[in-house]
Write a protein that holds these residues in place. Structure first.
Motif, PDB file in Angstrom:
ATOM      1  N   THR A   1      -9.783   0.802   0.621  1.00  0.00           N
ATOM      2  CA  THR A   1     -10.609   0.896  -0.595  1.00  0.00           C
ATOM      3  C   THR A   1     -11.394  -0.398  -0.820  1.00  0.00           C
ATOM      4  O   THR A   1     -12.506  -0.367  -1.340  1.00  0.00           O
TER       5      THR A   1
ATOM      6  N   THR B   1       1.210   2.820  -8.248  1.00  0.00           N
ATOM      7  CA  THR B   1       1.489   3.884  -7.271  1.00  0.00           C
ATOM      8  C   THR B   1       1.845   5.179  -7.988  1.00  0.00           C
ATOM      9  O   THR B   1       1.385   6.254  -7.617  1.00  0.00           O
TER      10      THR B   1
ATOM     11  N   THR C   1      -5.137   2.763  -6.928  1.00  0.00           N
ATOM     12  CA  THR C   1      -5.112   1.666  -5.958  1.00  0.00           C
ATOM     13  C   THR C   1      -5.303   0.356  -6.717  1.00  0.00           C
ATOM     14  O   THR C   1      -5.669   0.358  -7.894  1.00  0.00           O
TER      15      THR C   1
ATOM     16  N   LEU D   1      -4.051   1.345   2.635  1.00  0.00           N
ATOM     17  CA  LEU D   1      -4.742   2.043   1.550  1.00  0.00           C
ATOM     18  C   LEU D   1      -5.628   1.095   0.745  1.00  0.00           C
ATOM     19  O   LEU D   1      -6.793   1.392   0.458  1.00  0.00           O
ATOM     20  N   ASN D   2      -5.083  -0.061   0.433  1.00  0.00           N
ATOM     21  CA  ASN D   2      -5.832  -0.992  -0.413  1.00  0.00           C
ATOM     22  C   ASN D   2      -6.919  -1.731   0.363  1.00  0.00           C
ATOM     23  O   ASN D   2      -7.982  -2.027  -0.186  1.00  0.00           O
TER      24      ASN D   2
END
Ligand code: ATP
Ligand code: MG
Length: 275
Positions: A32, A223, A228, A28-29
């Protein structure tokens, strides 16, 4: 249909062997971080049967990948708008047919995603834990296999198990190791060194370190707020490592030399297999 040989989407599988070491966090990070650097990024939740990326983002999808596979919607209809402009393709959660999906169907999903137009610059795949056929199939298809490890003996043992299977059984050599959730960079180098030593000794394989992500004490809060690292802690140490790894992955090339089953896909809908 765009030929696979022309694809530009770079495929990055995020795996680990052991569960709970930070694959979803990293996927996820990193997604992004890449988006922040101007890339079109899609994140596929490949944790077949127990997908949860959308849960982390607090989004309830109308359709997931199993609906697209069953022809109930197009692939594009499963896309969710994620943070920083990324698109999240939700995997199915709690659906037995997905958990039992075969290698060919898994491959079809990825092939369908990389043949969509307009194409993504990066397709990140959170493969889920273990070394089952879903994971090995997704990892095989990737241009780069990110192996996430943490400072625990079981994590190192399981990462080695994954690397061994991918290397010996499938000829993969494209591993990038991320040490996650460590107290210091020095500790991270030590942990990486242990894995590297074992891989060299038993497989004669030289592993590459992609980055060391420190323990970020605010992660739980971030979270909970469905944020993020980039948005919540843009100057944090973990964020800067994500951006460094993103820069590194910009240099990756989309490889085209793997044998892939042919598909016929119309408007992002799964079609019959071509002969
Ligand atoms: N660098 C970090 N600093 C602090 N917390 C972290 C860090 N990395 C991961 N975590 C936390 O550790 C937990 C496990 O992470 P995550 O869910 O990403 O692991 P996973 O490998 O995807 O697990 P699974 O195998 O179950 O899918 C999460 O609560 C996550 O927020
Ligand atoms: Mg996960």
């Amino acid at each position: 249909m765009t030929a696979i040989a022309e694809r530009k989407t770079r495929l990055i599988a995020v795996s680990s062997g052991k569960g709970g070491v930070g694959k979803t966090f990293l996927s996820l990070n990193l997604a992004t971080a890449l988006a922040t650097r101007g890339h079109a990024v899609w994140l596929f939740d490949g944790d077949m049967g127990l997908a949860n990326v959308h849960v982390l983002l607090g989004i309830q999808p109308q359709f997931d990948i199993s609906d697209a596979m069953a022809g109930r919607c197009t692939l594009q209809q499963t896309f969710l708008d994620g943070p920083g402009g990324i698109k999240v393709i939700p995997g199915a959660s709690g659906k037995r047919e997905m958990a039992e999906m075969g290698a060919l169907e898994t491959t079809q999903v990825i092939e369908a995603l990389v043949t969509l137009q307009p194409a993504a610059d990066f397709l990140l795949i959170d493969t889920g834990a273990g070394i089952g056929k879903h994971v090995t199939t997704l990892a095989r298809l990737a241009d780069t296999i990110v192996v996430v490890i943490c400072d625990e003996p079981a994590s190192l043992a399981d990462a080695y198990g994954l690397i061994k299977v991918m290397y010996r059984d499938f000829g993969s050599r494209n591993f990038e190791i991320v040490v996650n959730d460590v107290s210091t960079a020095q500790r991270g180098h030590l942990v990486f060194g242990r894995l590297q030593q074992v891989a060299m000794k038993f497989l004669e394989l030289n592993l590459v370190l992609a980055g060391i992500v420190p323990h970020e004490p605010e992660v739980t809060m971030i979270t909970r707020r469905r944020e993020t690292l980039i948005s919540a802690a843009p100057r944090g140490a973990a964020t800067s490592v994500m951006l460094e790894i993103a820069t590194r992955f910009e240099k990756l090339k989309a490889t085209t030399n793997r044998a892939r089953p042919k598909l016929s896909i119309v408007d992002g809908t799964f079609g019959a297999q071509s002969p």
